[in-house]
Design a protein around this motif. Structure first.
Motif, PDB file in Angstrom:
ATOM      1  N   LYS A  53       0.827  -1.210   0.000  1.00  0.00           N
ATOM      2  CA  LYS A  53       0.000   0.000   0.000  1.00  0.00           C
ATOM      3  C   LYS A  53       0.859   1.258   0.000  1.00  0.00           C
ATOM      4  O   LYS A  53       0.463   2.295  -0.565  1.00  0.00           O
ATOM      5  CB  LYS A  53      -0.923  -0.007   1.217  1.00  0.00           C
ATOM      6  N   ALA A  54       2.015   1.197   0.620  1.00  0.00           N
ATOM      7  CA  ALA A  54       2.869   2.383   0.743  1.00  0.00           C
ATOM      8  C   ALA A  54       3.429   2.841  -0.588  1.00  0.00           C
ATOM      9  O   ALA A  54       3.860   3.998  -0.710  1.00  0.00           O
ATOM     10  CB  ALA A  54       4.011   2.100   1.719  1.00  0.00           C
ATOM     11  N   THR A  55       3.430   1.974  -1.600  1.00  0.00           N
ATOM     12  CA  THR A  55       3.943   2.399  -2.910  1.00  0.00           C
ATOM     13  C   THR A  55       3.049   3.434  -3.572  1.00  0.00           C
ATOM     14  O   THR A  55       3.455   4.065  -4.543  1.00  0.00           O
ATOM     15  CB  THR A  55       4.103   1.185  -3.851  1.00  0.00           C
ATOM     16  N   CYS A  56       1.836   3.622  -3.046  1.00  0.00           N
ATOM     17  CA  CYS A  56       0.964   4.681  -3.549  1.00  0.00           C
ATOM     18  C   CYS A  56       1.303   6.035  -2.937  1.00  0.00           C
ATOM     19  O   CYS A  56       0.647   7.030  -3.243  1.00  0.00           O
ATOM     20  CB  CYS A  56      -0.497   4.349  -3.260  1.00  0.00           C
ATOM     21  N   GLY A  57       2.279   6.072  -2.035  1.00  0.00           N
ATOM     22  CA  GLY A  57       2.644   7.315  -1.381  1.00  0.00           C
ATOM     23  C   GLY A  57       4.085   7.687  -1.639  1.00  0.00           C
ATOM     24  O   GLY A  57       4.716   7.215  -2.581  1.00  0.00           O
ATOM     25  N   GLY A  58       4.580   8.570  -0.795  1.00  0.00           N
ATOM     26  CA  GLY A  58       5.951   9.033  -0.933  1.00  0.00           C
ATOM     27  C   GLY A  58       6.047  10.365  -1.642  1.00  0.00           C
ATOM     28  O   GLY A  58       5.136  10.769  -2.359  1.00  0.00           O
ATOM     29  N   PRO A  59       7.159  11.072  -1.450  1.00  0.00           N
ATOM     30  CA  PRO A  59       7.332  12.386  -2.080  1.00  0.00           C
ATOM     31  C   PRO A  59       7.423  12.275  -3.586  1.00  0.00           C
ATOM     32  O   PRO A  59       7.792  11.206  -4.101  1.00  0.00           O
ATOM     33  CB  PRO A  59       8.650  12.884  -1.464  1.00  0.00           C
ATOM     34  N   PRO A  60       7.080  13.372  -4.298  1.00  0.00           N
ATOM     35  CA  PRO A  60       6.661  14.682  -3.785  1.00  0.00           C
ATOM     36  C   PRO A  60       5.186  14.711  -3.387  1.00  0.00           C
ATOM     37  O   PRO A  60       4.386  13.914  -3.869  1.00  0.00           O
ATOM     38  CB  PRO A  60       6.915  15.606  -4.980  1.00  0.00           C
ATOM     39  N   PHE A  61       4.838  15.657  -2.484  1.00  0.00           N
ATOM     40  CA  PHE A  61       3.469  15.840  -2.004  1.00  0.00           C
ATOM     41  C   PHE A  61       2.981  17.234  -2.398  1.00  0.00           C
ATOM     42  O   PHE A  61       3.777  18.178  -2.478  1.00  0.00           O
ATOM     43  CB  PHE A  61       3.400  15.703  -0.483  1.00  0.00           C
ATOM     44  N   ASP A  62       1.679  17.355  -2.616  1.00  0.00           N
ATOM     45  CA  ASP A  62       1.125  18.683  -2.888  1.00  0.00           C
ATOM     46  C   ASP A  62       0.812  19.379  -1.564  1.00  0.00           C
ATOM     47  O   ASP A  62       1.125  18.878  -0.480  1.00  0.00           O
ATOM     48  CB  ASP A  62      -0.100  18.596  -3.796  1.00  0.00           C
ATOM     49  N   GLN A  63       0.175  20.544  -1.641  1.00  0.00           N
ATOM     50  CA  GLN A  63      -0.074  21.337  -0.447  1.00  0.00           C
ATOM     51  C   GLN A  63      -0.997  20.644   0.544  1.00  0.00           C
ATOM     52  O   GLN A  63      -0.938  20.899   1.752  1.00  0.00           O
ATOM     53  CB  GLN A  63      -0.664  22.692  -0.834  1.00  0.00           C
ATOM     54  N   SER A  64      -1.849  19.744   0.057  1.00  0.00           N
ATOM     55  CA  SER A  64      -2.764  19.024   0.944  1.00  0.00           C
ATOM     56  C   SER A  64      -2.136  17.773   1.537  1.00  0.00           C
ATOM     57  O   SER A  64      -2.769  17.091   2.345  1.00  0.00           O
ATOM     58  CB  SER A  64      -4.034  18.650   0.181  1.00  0.00           C
ATOM     59  N   GLY A  65      -0.905  17.471   1.124  1.00  0.00           N
ATOM     60  CA  GLY A  65      -0.255  16.271   1.623  1.00  0.00           C
ATOM     61  C   GLY A  65      -0.513  15.043   0.783  1.00  0.00           C
ATOM     62  O   GLY A  65      -0.146  13.928   1.180  1.00  0.00           O
ATOM     63  N   ARG A  66      -1.126  15.226  -0.381  1.00  0.00           N
ATOM     64  CA  ARG A  66      -1.390  14.096  -1.274  1.00  0.00           C
ATOM     65  C   ARG A  66      -0.147  13.791  -2.096  1.00  0.00           C
ATOM     66  O   ARG A  66       0.441  14.678  -2.702  1.00  0.00           O
ATOM     67  CB  ARG A  66      -2.564  14.402  -2.202  1.00  0.00           C
ATOM     68  N   SER A  67       0.238  12.513  -2.099  1.00  0.00           N
ATOM     69  CA  SER A  67       1.411  12.098  -2.860  1.00  0.00           C
ATOM     70  C   SER A  67       1.146  12.178  -4.361  1.00  0.00           C
ATOM     71  O   SER A  67       0.037  11.880  -4.837  1.00  0.00           O
ATOM     72  CB  SER A  67       1.791  10.669  -2.481  1.00  0.00           C
ATOM     73  N   ALA A  68       2.173  12.527  -5.097  1.00  0.00           N
ATOM     74  CA  ALA A  68       2.062  12.562  -6.563  1.00  0.00           C
ATOM     75  C   ALA A  68       1.922  11.160  -7.145  1.00  0.00           C
ATOM     76  O   ALA A  68       1.533  11.012  -8.304  1.00  0.00           O
ATOM     77  CB  ALA A  68       3.288  13.254  -7.155  1.00  0.00           C
ATOM     78  N   HIS A  69       2.233  10.141  -6.356  1.00  0.00           N
ATOM     79  CA  HIS A  69       2.154   8.762  -6.837  1.00  0.00           C
ATOM     80  C   HIS A  69       0.770   8.149  -6.660  1.00  0.00           C
ATOM     81  O   HIS A  69       0.529   7.022  -7.089  1.00  0.00           O
ATOM     82  CB  HIS A  69       3.176   7.894  -6.102  1.00  0.00           C
ATOM     83  N   TRP A  70      -0.121   8.876  -6.020  1.00  0.00           N
ATOM     84  CA  TRP A  70      -1.476   8.377  -5.817  1.00  0.00           C
ATOM     85  C   TRP A  70      -2.244   8.418  -7.143  1.00  0.00           C
ATOM     86  O   TRP A  70      -2.109   9.386  -7.892  1.00  0.00           O
ATOM     87  CB  TRP A  70      -2.189   9.243  -4.771  1.00  0.00           C
ATOM     88  N   PRO A  71      -3.053   7.408  -7.522  1.00  0.00           N
ATOM     89  CA  PRO A  71      -3.375   6.203  -6.767  1.00  0.00           C
ATOM     90  C   PRO A  71      -2.753   4.924  -7.345  1.00  0.00           C
ATOM     91  O   PRO A  71      -3.193   3.836  -7.007  1.00  0.00           O
ATOM     92  CB  PRO A  71      -4.891   6.144  -6.913  1.00  0.00           C
ATOM     93  N   VAL A  72      -1.759   5.042  -8.224  1.00  0.00           N
ATOM     94  CA  VAL A  72      -1.227   3.830  -8.863  1.00  0.00           C
ATOM     95  C   VAL A  72       0.170   3.482  -8.384  1.00  0.00           C
ATOM     96  O   VAL A  72       0.650   2.368  -8.628  1.00  0.00           O
ATOM     97  CB  VAL A  72      -1.212   3.983 -10.401  1.00  0.00           C
ATOM     98  N   GLY A  73       0.848   4.384  -7.681  1.00  0.00           N
ATOM     99  CA  GLY A  73       2.133   4.071  -7.107  1.00  0.00           C
ATOM    100  C   GLY A  73       3.270   4.075  -8.098  1.00  0.00           C
ATOM    101  O   GLY A  73       3.112   4.388  -9.286  1.00  0.00           O
ATOM    102  N   THR A  74       4.429   3.701  -7.592  1.00  0.00           N
ATOM    103  CA  THR A  74       5.633   3.703  -8.416  1.00  0.00           C
ATOM    104  C   THR A  74       6.165   2.308  -8.681  1.00  0.00           C
ATOM    105  O   THR A  74       6.770   2.059  -9.716  1.00  0.00           O
ATOM    106  CB  THR A  74       6.744   4.500  -7.707  1.00  0.00           C
ATOM    107  N   GLY A  75       5.942   1.391  -7.746  1.00  0.00           N
ATOM    108  CA  GLY A  75       6.494   0.049  -7.905  1.00  0.00           C
ATOM    109  C   GLY A  75       5.444  -1.027  -7.865  1.00  0.00           C
ATOM    110  O   GLY A  75       5.712  -2.156  -7.452  1.00  0.00           O
ATOM    111  N   GLU A  76       4.234  -0.693  -8.283  1.00  0.00           N
ATOM    112  CA  GLU A  76       3.137  -1.656  -8.251  1.00  0.00           C
ATOM    113  C   GLU A  76       3.416  -2.781  -9.240  1.00  0.00           C
ATOM    114  O   GLU A  76       3.631  -2.553 -10.418  1.00  0.00           O
ATOM    115  CB  GLU A  76       1.832  -0.938  -8.600  1.00  0.00           C
ATOM    116  N   ILE A  77       3.406  -4.016  -8.721  1.00  0.00           N
ATOM    117  CA  ILE A  77       3.693  -5.174  -9.570  1.00  0.00           C
ATOM    118  C   ILE A  77       2.445  -6.018  -9.750  1.00  0.00           C
ATOM    119  O   ILE A  77       1.884  -6.110 -10.839  1.00  0.00           O
ATOM    120  CB  ILE A  77       4.829  -6.022  -8.955  1.00  0.00           C
ATOM    121  N   ILE A  78       1.977  -6.637  -8.697  1.00  0.00           N
ATOM    122  CA  ILE A  78       0.790  -7.492  -8.780  1.00  0.00           C
ATOM    123  C   ILE A  78      -0.355  -6.881  -7.990  1.00  0.00           C
ATOM    124  O   ILE A  78      -1.424  -6.620  -8.533  1.00  0.00           O
ATOM    125  CB  ILE A  78       1.107  -8.907  -8.248  1.00  0.00           C
TER     126      ILE A  78
END
Length: 485
Positions: A53-78
């Protein structure tokens, strides 16, 4: 005659110790081994679930604290990394640390504001505490996971004590990876397992008195209290108060052991009264402090439609019969669902109770656990919403009750298929891409395999005995009335 050999000092002071094999084969040694294995596996699975689940988060974040990787993440495999935990960071004032329900409400368009969340109040409090001090959706996920994990551990411990090796159906289930930190399910599941544990452990015989540790009424009253807390988390445990009250009404006796004049109406009423009083005590402060906000969460659920994101028989079945567009009956579809869903829930749960009563009339102790599970199956089958994480609701009953392995296998296979495809389908629909056959196939397999299993389980659960029957009795005057499944 020669005198017997005199024992050495070593033999006198240090008796032979049982080998590790002997200790392991004893009941207590085996229990410790099972618990250790279950805790290691479940902790590993929850950790893997968090990492996914954490792969959908991480920096950079916008002003509201939403990660730019939301909602598909960076390392989503299965496993899709989407979670309701991170989704609700924005839009419910969780990111603004507004205390829930007190200041908010709902717009005419069904949009919640002012800290109102669409969950019962205790779940809302958990979200508030999970967001305390958090500035990003990743922080919120991490802190929420820290809050939820102890409930997962408690479930494992109790299921081990109740079902021995069968606990691995929970601890080693893929659903624990997929959903442990997808939503706020672990606390409400814990209330169900705690409720069963109170009844089972309370019925164990005290070797000093020869009587149960707790009377049937006392055990049931505490269980009703816990189920009411579950109601204030996610509603469904409150349903189990009905079969619990029937168990007390029949004094946990077979029909041949009790006459109509001996039915415990006062005890059954007490079970219901404890549940009602607990719910009122939990809800009343929020109703007084902010009635509009408290009511808004109920209004939101009432207005919710059985849309594409609800994974129900209504959207994937009924919709095709009546149409879903403004030209071909979309309003008809919503109207039918609005009436048929609650009606069938009531009918399904009533059928589950009737099956339980019939089981009792056939000479058995009333199966309150099996009847509760059957009521849950009816609730899940006919409700307007069937989120994938609801698998965690029913999984403990697969552990506790001797359910046919083929039903469990089909349910869990469908669950994996649904989770691995439904969130990918949302992305395809959002982008307007052509639908992939395997994505649609996985969604259909998940929805309809669950529906088939739940329909069967409304009946099958009721007669299923406990996998590890406790050698206990509740009624002091009836040594033959064992704790029912």
């Amino acid at each position: 005659m020669p005198s017997p050999p005199v024992p050495s000092t070593w033999e006198l002071t240090t008796p032979d110790k049982p080998s590790w094999r002997t200790r392991l084969s004893s009941g207590r040694g085996e229990l410790v081994l099972i618990l250790l294995i279950a805790l290691v596996i479940s902790s590993l699975f929850m950790w893997l679930g968090y990492l996914g689940k954490a792969t959908c988060g991480g920096p950079p974040f916008d002003q509201s604290g939403r990660s730019a990787h939301w909602p598909v993440g960076t390392g989503e495999i299965i496993m899709p990394c989407y979670s309701d935990l991170q989704f609700l960071w924005i839009g419910r004032d969780i990111n603004n640390h507004v205390f829930p329900y007190i200041h908010g409400g709902i717009t005419d368009n069904g949009v919640l504001y002012g800290g109102v969340v669409e969950y019962p109040v205790l779940s809302g409090l958990l979200m508030y505490f999970g967001a305390s001090g958090a500035h990003t959706d990743s922080d919120f996920l991490f802190q929420s996971a820290l809050l939820l994990a102890p409930f997962g551990i408690l479930i494992v411990i109790l299921l081990t004590l109740l079902a021995r090796w069968w606990v691995l159906l929970w601890a080693a289930a893929p659903a624990l990876i997929l959903y442990a930190f997808h939503n706020w399910e672990l606390p409400v599941v814990a209330t169900t397992v705690v409720a069963v544990a109170i009844m089972v452990f309370g019925a164990r015989i005290n070797p000093r008195t020869g009587l149960p540790w707790l009377s049937l009424r006392t055990s049931a009253f505490w269980t009703s209290f816990v189920l009411a807390l579950g109601f204030c988390l996610k509603i469904y445990p409150g349903l189990f108060v009905v079969p619990l009250a029937i168990l007390v009404l029949t004094r946990a006796l077979r029909p041949t052991q009790i006459s109509k004049s001996e039915l415990d109406w006062k005890g059954a009423g007490g079970v219901v009264g404890v549940a009602v009083a607990t719910v009122i005590a939990v809800q009343l402060p929020f109703m007084i402090a902010g009635f509009d906000g408290w009511k808004a969460s109920l209004t939101f659920q009432g207005k919710r439609k059985a849309d594409v994101d609800t994974n129900t028989i209504w959207y994937w079945g009924l919709r095709h019969l009546v149409g879903d567009g403004p030209q071909d009956g979309g309003s008809v579809y919503n109207s039918i669902v609005g009436v048929a869903s609650p009606l069938l829930i009531v009918v399904g749960m009533a059928a589950a109770v009737w099956f339980g009563v019939r089981h009792w009339q056939q000479g058995n102790v009333f199966p309150w656990i099996g009847t509760s599970a059957a009521m849950l199956a009816a609730f899940m089958l006919f409700h307007k919403v069937h989120s994938p994480q609801y698998t965690l609701w029913i999984l403990p009953f697969f552990v506790l009750l001797a359910v046919d392995w083929r039903i469990i296998a089909l349910y869990l296979i469908g669950d994996i298929a649904l989770d691995l495809t439904i969130f990918r389908m949302f992305g395809i629909l959002t982008r307007g891409d052509d639908m992939t056959w395997w994505v649609m196939g996985g969604v259909q397999l998940g929805v309809w395999s669950h529906a088939l299993c739940l329909l069967i389980l409304i009946y099958h659960f009721v007669g299923a005995p406990l996998r590890v029957p406790p050698k206990t009795t509740f009624p002091e005057r009836s040594a033959g009335a064992t704790v029912p499944a």
